[in-house]
Design an enzyme around this catalytic site. Structure first.
Site, PDB file in Angstrom:
ATOM      1  N   ASP A 191       0.818  -1.219   0.000  1.00 33.87           N
ATOM      2  CA  ASP A 191       0.000   0.000   0.000  1.00 33.87           C
ATOM      3  C   ASP A 191       0.850   1.268   0.000  1.00 33.87           C
ATOM      4  O   ASP A 191       0.318   2.365  -0.032  1.00 33.87           O
ATOM      5  CB  ASP A 191      -1.026  -0.008   1.149  1.00 33.87           C
ATOM      6  CG  ASP A 191      -0.420   0.208   2.524  1.00 33.87           C
ATOM      7  OD1 ASP A 191       0.802   0.446   2.641  1.00 33.87           O
ATOM      8  OD2 ASP A 191      -1.185   0.147   3.511  1.00 33.87           O
ATOM      9  N   ASP A 192       2.157   1.105   0.020  1.00 32.30           N
ATOM     10  CA  ASP A 192       3.034   2.282   0.051  1.00 32.30           C
ATOM     11  C   ASP A 192       3.405   2.762  -1.349  1.00 32.30           C
ATOM     12  O   ASP A 192       4.011   3.822  -1.497  1.00 32.30           O
ATOM     13  CB  ASP A 192       4.315   1.956   0.831  1.00 32.30           C
ATOM     14  CG  ASP A 192       4.021   1.626   2.286  1.00 32.30           C
ATOM     15  OD1 ASP A 192       3.294   2.407   2.931  1.00 32.30           O
ATOM     16  OD2 ASP A 192       4.497   0.589   2.774  1.00 32.30           O
ATOM     17  N   SER A 249      -1.602   4.208   1.893  1.00 27.35           N
ATOM     18  CA  SER A 249      -1.649   3.733   3.266  1.00 27.35           C
ATOM     19  C   SER A 249      -3.012   4.012   3.880  1.00 27.35           C
ATOM     20  O   SER A 249      -3.573   5.088   3.674  1.00 27.35           O
ATOM     21  CB  SER A 249      -0.584   4.506   4.039  1.00 27.35           C
ATOM     22  OG  SER A 249       0.137   3.667   4.842  1.00 27.35           O
ATOM     23  N   ASN A 284       5.108  -3.747   4.663  1.00 26.70           N
ATOM     24  CA  ASN A 284       4.596  -2.394   4.854  1.00 26.70           C
ATOM     25  C   ASN A 284       5.568  -1.534   5.645  1.00 26.70           C
ATOM     26  O   ASN A 284       6.336  -2.035   6.470  1.00 26.70           O
ATOM     27  CB  ASN A 284       3.271  -2.478   5.622  1.00 26.70           C
ATOM     28  CG  ASN A 284       2.599  -1.124   5.759  1.00 26.70           C
ATOM     29  OD1 ASN A 284       2.337  -0.472   4.761  1.00 26.70           O
ATOM     30  ND2 ASN A 284       2.331  -0.705   6.983  1.00 26.70           N
ATOM     31  N   SER A 290       4.536  -6.703   7.555  1.00 28.04           N
ATOM     32  CA  SER A 290       4.745  -5.311   7.963  1.00 28.04           C
ATOM     33  C   SER A 290       5.994  -5.200   8.816  1.00 28.04           C
ATOM     34  O   SER A 290       6.285  -6.085   9.625  1.00 28.04           O
ATOM     35  CB  SER A 290       3.541  -4.812   8.768  1.00 28.04           C
ATOM     36  OG  SER A 290       2.344  -4.936   8.020  1.00 28.04           O
TER      37      SER A 290
HETATM   38  C1  LIG Z   1       1.126   7.881   3.366  1.00 23.76           C
HETATM   39  O1  LIG Z   1      -0.254   7.983   3.635  1.00 23.76           O
HETATM   40  C2  LIG Z   1      -0.584   7.958   5.024  1.00 23.76           C
HETATM   41  C3  LIG Z   1      -2.096   7.949   5.139  1.00 23.76           C
HETATM   42  O2  LIG Z   1      -2.679   8.980   4.403  1.00 23.76           O
HETATM   43  C4  LIG Z   1       0.039   9.155   5.709  1.00 23.76           C
HETATM   44  O3  LIG Z   1      -0.222   9.098   7.098  1.00 23.76           O
HETATM   45  C5  LIG Z   1       1.554   9.107   5.481  1.00 23.76           C
HETATM   46  O4  LIG Z   1       2.154  10.264   6.028  1.00 23.76           O
HETATM   47  C6  LIG Z   1       1.851   9.035   4.005  1.00 23.76           C
HETATM   48  N1  LIG Z   1       3.287   8.929   3.847  1.00 23.76           N
HETATM   49  C7  LIG Z   1       3.957   9.585   2.920  1.00 23.76           C
HETATM   50  C8  LIG Z   1       5.436   9.417   2.927  1.00 23.76           C
HETATM   51  O5  LIG Z   1       3.410  10.271   2.073  1.00 23.76           O
END
Ligand SMILES: *[C@@H]1O[C@H](CO)[C@@H](O)[C@H](O)[C@H]1NC(C)=O
Ligand SMILES: *[C@@H]1O[C@H](CO)[C@@H](O)[C@H](O)[C@H]1NC(C)=O
Length: 304
Positions: A25-26, A57, A129, A161
């Site tokens: 999901d990343d 995420s 994850n 994860s």
């Molecule tokens: C990825 O998405 C999550 C949930 O929206 C957020 O909390 C997180 O900071 C995001 N990470 C990056 C590196 O963009």
């Protein structure tokens, strides 16, 4: 003699070579997923990466129709315009402008038959994850949502994860000296590969490798100085604490209650393995836990 060794080596390789779709999901371009793909390819598996174009995420099991992108993919890893695409020089590396569960479905139903001549994957690996997924977070995790979707589509799957890592581009994998995220990504990738070796090498050595309608939720420990790949102990756990009764498989003299994953993984160099219902994301019956315990006998579970 040489010929015999070669044949023996081929037998070992073919015994554990599976067709694996890797998702997360990343996003398709983070270091963690590329390290995982590299490790699985090095172990002899046939691998397709099918993951979201961006960080998704926390999107759980959500799904949508992929729409054309108006911006580049994460880390500028694809141009805007299309709703899905691949690496022009490596068609095994794919992104889709949708949720993690969509990317699992795209890998299973579209990419795998295309790239493998109509054949479906043997297995889906989701993650590792960036960040643990324990307890109530199983409901919102896209890593778990993607693995659950795979199981619902008939392909066994595990969500992995880790912790203490950041979202870094895969390009960081080539930078020396390695960042903490990159060295953790490499260690997690080797732990996941070891886990799969244990699962795939236990007879029957053909899919499905896990009981129907369940997935595994695996959380890998923080890798500080003392905790290395070699010192990680695998522990069978449950996701949620129980208030009454002894509903779990009897192992480790536990009286029918498995330890809770969130507690165990934060206690030290432990990797937790919980079996959950692929749809509801809740703990499964003790008979299914027993099947998982038997399937993973080669992993060498530890007691806590
Ligand atoms: C990825 O998405 C999550 C949930 O929206 C957020 O909390 C997180 O900071 C995001 N990470 C990056 C590196 O963009
Ligand atoms: C695409 O693959 C090539 C060759 O392996 C690599 O050099 C490049 O970094 C990859 N790009 C992306 C976005 O995956």
């Amino acid at each position: 003699m040489r010929g015999l060794c070669f044949i023996a080596l081929l037998a070992i390789l073919s015994a554990t070579a599976e067709r694996i779709v890797v998702t997360n999901d990343d996003g398709w371009a983070v270091a963690q997923i590329r390290a995982q793909v590299n490790a699985l390819v090095d172990a002899g598996h046939d691998v397709i990466l099918s993951a979201p174009a961006d960080n998704q995420s926390g999107t759980g099991a959500m799904q949508k129709t992929a729409q054309p992108r108006t911006e580049p993919c994460e880390f500028d890893s694809c141009p805007p315009g299309a709703a899905m695409g691949n690496n022009a020089s490596d068609s095994r590396l794919n992104w889709i402008n949708a949720f993690p569960a969509d990317s699992a479905q795209y890998g299973i139903q579209t990419l795998a038959p295309q790239l493998w001549d109509g054949v479906l994957p043997d297995f889906v690996v989701s993650g590792p994850n960036v960040g643990h997924n324990t307890g109530f977070s199983v409901f919102g995790s896209g890593t778990i949502g993607a693995a659950g979707k795979a199981v619902q589509l008939g392909v066994p799957a595990v969500a992995f994860s880790g912790t203490g890592t950041a979202h870094e581009s895969y390009t960081a994998l080539d930078i020396v000296p390695a960042s903490a995220t990159v060295s953790a990504a490499e260690t997690y990738a080797s732990l996941v590969t070891e886990f799969l070796d244990a699962l795939f090498s236990q007879p029957p050595t053909s899919p499905p490798f896990l009981p129907a309608n369940i997935m595994l939720n695996v959380n890998l420990p923080a890798l500080d100085g003392a905790c290395t790949a070699e010192s990680v102990a695998w522990v069978l756990t449950r996701v949620f604490p129980v208030l009454l009764g002894n509903p779990d498989v009897v192992t480790c003299g536990n009286g029918g209650r498995l330890p809770v994953e969130g507690t165990v993984v934060s206690q030290g160099c432990f990797a937790t393995v919980s079996a959950i219902d692929a749809l509801l994301k809740v703990d499964v019956s003790k008979s299914v836990q027993q099947e998982v315990l038997d399937r993973l006998v080669n992993l060498g579970f530890s007691c806590v």
